[in-house]
Design an enzyme around this catalytic site. Structure first.
Site, short mmCIF file in Angstrom:
data_model
loop_
_atom_site.label_atom_id
_atom_site.label_comp_id
_atom_site.label_asym_id
_atom_site.label_seq_id
_atom_site.Cartn_x
_atom_site.Cartn_y
_atom_site.Cartn_z
N LYS A 73 0.72 -1.26 -0.06
CA LYS A 73 -0.05 -0.08 0.04
C LYS A 73 0.74 1.25 -0.11
CE LYS A 73 -3.23 -2.47 2.86
NZ LYS A 73 -3.55 -2.77 4.23
N GLY A 74 2.27 1.13 0.38
CA GLY A 74 2.95 2.14 0.56
C GLY A 74 3.23 3.00 -0.65
N GLU A 131 7.19 1.57 -6.52
CA GLU A 131 7.41 1.10 -5.25
C GLU A 131 7.82 1.96 -4.26
OE1 GLU A 131 6.92 -0.76 -2.86
OE2 GLU A 131 8.13 -2.30 -2.71
N ASP A 135 14.69 -1.53 0.77
CA ASP A 135 15.60 -1.44 1.96
C ASP A 135 16.66 -2.62 1.54
OD1 ASP A 135 16.29 -2.18 4.47
OD2 ASP A 135 14.47 -1.77 5.49
N LYS A 162 17.28 3.29 0.83
CA LYS A 162 18.07 3.24 2.25
C LYS A 162 19.49 3.02 1.98
CE LYS A 162 14.60 2.43 5.59
NZ LYS A 162 14.23 1.68 6.72
N VAL A 184 11.15 4.99 8.35
CA VAL A 184 10.25 6.23 7.80
C VAL A 184 8.99 6.23 7.46
CG1 VAL A 184 12.25 7.62 6.84
CG2 VAL A 184 11.19 6.12 5.33
P1 XMP Z 1 13.04 -4.68 1.61
O1 XMP Z 1 14.15 -5.18 2.57
O2 XMP Z 1 12.37 -6.14 0.85
O3 XMP Z 1 11.98 -3.99 2.28
O4 XMP Z 1 13.67 -4.07 0.42
C1 XMP Z 1 11.10 -3.11 1.49
C2 XMP Z 1 9.65 -3.25 2.03
O5 XMP Z 1 9.69 -2.87 3.15
C3 XMP Z 1 9.07 -1.83 3.74
N1 XMP Z 1 9.91 -0.97 4.44
C4 XMP Z 1 9.47 0.23 4.92
N2 XMP Z 1 8.27 0.66 5.14
N3 XMP Z 1 9.15 2.35 6.34
C5 XMP Z 1 8.15 1.77 5.82
O6 XMP Z 1 6.99 2.34 6.08
C6 XMP Z 1 10.48 2.17 6.30
O7 XMP Z 1 11.32 2.99 6.54
C7 XMP Z 1 10.44 0.87 5.23
N4 XMP Z 1 11.63 0.10 5.04
C8 XMP Z 1 11.25 -0.70 4.38
C9 XMP Z 1 8.45 -1.28 2.55
O8 XMP Z 1 7.22 -2.02 2.36
C10 XMP Z 1 8.94 -2.07 1.31
O9 XMP Z 1 8.43 -2.38 0.43
MG MG Z 2 6.14 -1.42 -0.05
#
Ligand code: XMP
Ligand code: MG
Length: 210
Positions: A73-74, A131, A135, A162, A184
């Site tokens: 949903k982000g 997206e 991370d 990140k 965040v």
């Molecule tokens: P990966 O490790 O798979 O993580 O790249 C990405 C997904 O994790 C969520 N994500 C966050 N969501 N604040 C959030 O609200 C953050 O700081 C954060 N870091 C990772 C996000 O859904 C992303 O798709």
């Molecule tokens: Mg996401």
């Protein structure tokens, strides 16, 4: 599209955050106990998304259409701003569909497994995967492998990176901002379902995260 020069490439966000000249972002009282500070102001988001729209339009220019696959949903507000700009200000025709990838399950650390729930478009080529944040890249890699399996031509656009080591083979074509490694929220991103509606990107207080 009129764009400020320093928003014409991926923006590196310093630890203390960024804002436009004259902007004074502050946390509204109702969120004061939860939010540390504003990392990216409304104005900066707007400028950078405007530029991303023109970058994306350039990449899809030849095919004249872009099938936007929004990761829920982000990515909701980012995608909504980006797609409307592409449609309003370029020659590209757009389609929109959604895919859900759950990896965090209300927590602030990755669970390691990613579940995909697709809503059904994906018939067209020329997909733009949109997206909110990358991370480790695990979530995006899973989505990209899925699209590759289906033999689709796609590009990937991410609002926030990140800067952590990424899953091998991950390819990101457009990045909005490189941010510090903090949890965040805001502009679609949540913690436990909260803060999505905040118009800026904010840092959630560490003591709140479980
Ligand atoms: P990966 O490790 O798979 O993580 O790249 C990405 C997904 O994790 C969520 N994500 C966050 N969501 N604040 C959030 O609200 C953050 O700081 C954060 N870091 C990772 C996000 O859904 C992303 O798709
Ligand atoms: Mg996401």
């Amino acid at each position: 599209m009129k764009i400020l020069n320093n928003f014409t490439r991926t923006v590196n966000v310093p630890e203390q955050g960024i804002k436009l000249e004259g902007e004074e972002p502050s946390i509204r009282d109702k969120y004061k106990d939860d939010i540390e500070r504003v990392l990216i102001s409304k104005g900066c988001l707007k400028k950078r998304v405007e530029h991303l729209a023109s970058e994306v339009a350039g990449a899809f220019e030849k095919v004249r259409e872009v099938n936007c696959l929004v990761v829920l949903k982000g990515g909701m507000f980012f995608a909504s701003d980006l797609i409307r700009l592409i449609d309003d200000e370029t020659e590209l025709r757009t389609r929109i569909d959604f895919i859900q990838a759950s990896s965090y399950y209300n927590k602030s650390t990755p669970s390691g497994s990613v579940k995909l729930k697709e809503s059904g478009l994906l018939k067209g080529e020329n997909i733009l995967l949109i997206e909110d944040i990358v991370d480790t890249g695990g979530t995006l890699k899973k989505l990209q492998d899925y699209l590759k399996e289906k033999g689709k031509f796609f590009k990937t656009c991410v609002l926030l990176d990140k800067g952590l080591p990424k899953s091998p083979g991950l390819k990101i074509d457009f990045i909005g901002f490189n941010i510090p490694n903090e949890f965040v929220a805001g502009y679609g991103l949540d913690y436990a379902g909260m803060y999505r509606g905040m118009p800026e990107i904010v840092i959630v207080k560490k003591e709140l995260l479980k």
